[in-house]
Design an enzyme around this catalytic site. Sequence first.
Site, PDB file in Angstrom:
ATOM      1  CG  ASP A 264      -0.304  -0.391   2.517  1.00 27.60           C
ATOM      2  OD1 ASP A 264       0.930  -0.424   2.580  1.00 27.60           O
ATOM      3  OD2 ASP A 264      -1.032  -0.667   3.487  1.00 27.60           O
TER       4      ASP A 264
ATOM      5  CD  GLU B  75      -8.944   1.066   7.496  1.00 27.75           C
ATOM      6  OE1 GLU B  75      -9.004   0.164   8.361  1.00 27.75           O
ATOM      7  OE2 GLU B  75      -8.206   2.060   7.631  1.00 27.75           O
TER       8      GLU B  75
ATOM      9  CG  ASN C  78      -9.209  -1.340  11.808  1.00 27.21           C
ATOM     10  OD1 ASN C  78      -8.232  -1.965  11.395  1.00 27.21           O
ATOM     11  ND2 ASN C  78      -9.708  -0.306  11.161  1.00 27.21           N
TER      12      ASN C  78
ATOM     13  CG  HIS D 218      -6.099  -2.039   8.697  1.00 27.72           C
ATOM     14  ND1 HIS D 218      -6.237  -0.799   9.283  1.00 27.72           N
ATOM     15  CD2 HIS D 218      -4.762  -2.227   8.594  1.00 27.72           C
ATOM     16  CE1 HIS D 218      -5.055  -0.285   9.518  1.00 27.72           C
ATOM     17  NE2 HIS D 218      -4.128  -1.131   9.115  1.00 27.72           N
TER      18      HIS D 218
HETATM   19  C1  GLP Z   1      -0.781   0.376   8.642  1.00 25.80           C
HETATM   20  C2  GLP Z   1      -0.422  -0.383   7.339  1.00 25.80           C
HETATM   21  C3  GLP Z   1      -0.553  -1.852   7.519  1.00 25.80           C
HETATM   22  C4  GLP Z   1       0.049  -2.259   8.836  1.00 25.80           C
HETATM   23  C5  GLP Z   1      -0.792  -1.720   9.959  1.00 25.80           C
HETATM   24  C6  GLP Z   1      -0.203  -1.959  11.340  1.00 25.80           C
HETATM   25  O1  GLP Z   1      -1.845   1.218   8.520  1.00 25.80           O
HETATM   26  N1  GLP Z   1      -1.132   0.049   6.190  1.00 25.80           N
HETATM   27  O2  GLP Z   1       0.051  -2.531   6.424  1.00 25.80           O
HETATM   28  O3  GLP Z   1       0.073  -3.664   8.949  1.00 25.80           O
HETATM   29  O4  GLP Z   1      -1.128  -0.387   9.772  1.00 25.80           O
HETATM   30  O5  GLP Z   1       0.812  -1.057  11.622  1.00 25.80           O
HETATM   31  P1  GLP Z   1       1.860  -1.261  12.786  1.00 25.80           P
HETATM   32  O6  GLP Z   1       2.711  -2.395  12.363  1.00 25.80           O
HETATM   33  O7  GLP Z   1       2.634   0.021  12.850  1.00 25.80           O
HETATM   34  O8  GLP Z   1       1.089  -1.550  14.012  1.00 25.80           O
END
Ligand code: GLP
Length: 233
Positions: free
Chosen positions: A66, A136, A129, A131
């Site tokens: 992404d 989402e 959440n 995702h």
């Molecule tokens: C972000 C990314 C995800 C990631 C998630 C968790 O928004 N788009 O790919 O897995 O949130 O992030 P973190 O690893 O910082 O908790």
Amino acid sequence: MKLVIKNKEEIAKSVAQIIVDEVKNNPKCVLGLATGSTPLDTYKKVIEISKLDKVSFKEVTTFNLDEYVGLDEKNDQSYRYFMNENLFKHLDFNRLNHHFPLIDNYEKYDDLILQHGGIDIQILGIGSNGHIAFNEPGTSFESLTHITKLASSTIKDNSRFFNSIDDVPKEAITMGLKSIIQARKIILIATGKNKREAVKKLLSGEIDISCPATILNTSLNEVLVFVDEEALG
Ligand code: GLP
């Protein structure tokens, strides 16, 4: 799905070793890569092991999950900047082999992945959440790469990386859930108590679009879920 419970450091070591072994066995492999704080330790270990073992990434192709809309690659919060700083620049990757879903290519992103033979290993984090990438809650399990609005909980979670919550982009481009589930091997990493609820739903075996990660429960391919005790609860 295989569940592996380890501490953060051991998770990073194990996942990094899987990635490096794949590159050793298949130098032209296709890696699906994630950003966020979760895979940081893994990428550090990949760099460390690869340097020690003199593993070349020259022919490896990467597809990132992404990217935010509106941040250019020089912005230190863009995912292109993140990947370069935390992985790419430390190894002998060929820059031309890196792919990110962007406004001008996202409609062809899934075809591009197929043209490269599909993803061999897909690394995933998970949002609080549930995702995965920026899919989402409520995203169709049939979704391909698309533009999406970030959930308010995601904007709040990710605001820790920005000067203020108002600086967090409201939109992103993300591989879809169908794009992700096609990978031959999926490795999801979840650490910290913030992920507990999402992990619980994933491990319950339920399949529910209100928790996008539960699409992994439909996979017939290899799915490894690495969690630490905090995320397990
Ligand atoms: C972000 C990314 C995800 C990631 C998630 C968790 O928004 N788009 O790919 O897995 O949130 O992030 P973190 O690893 O910082 O908790």
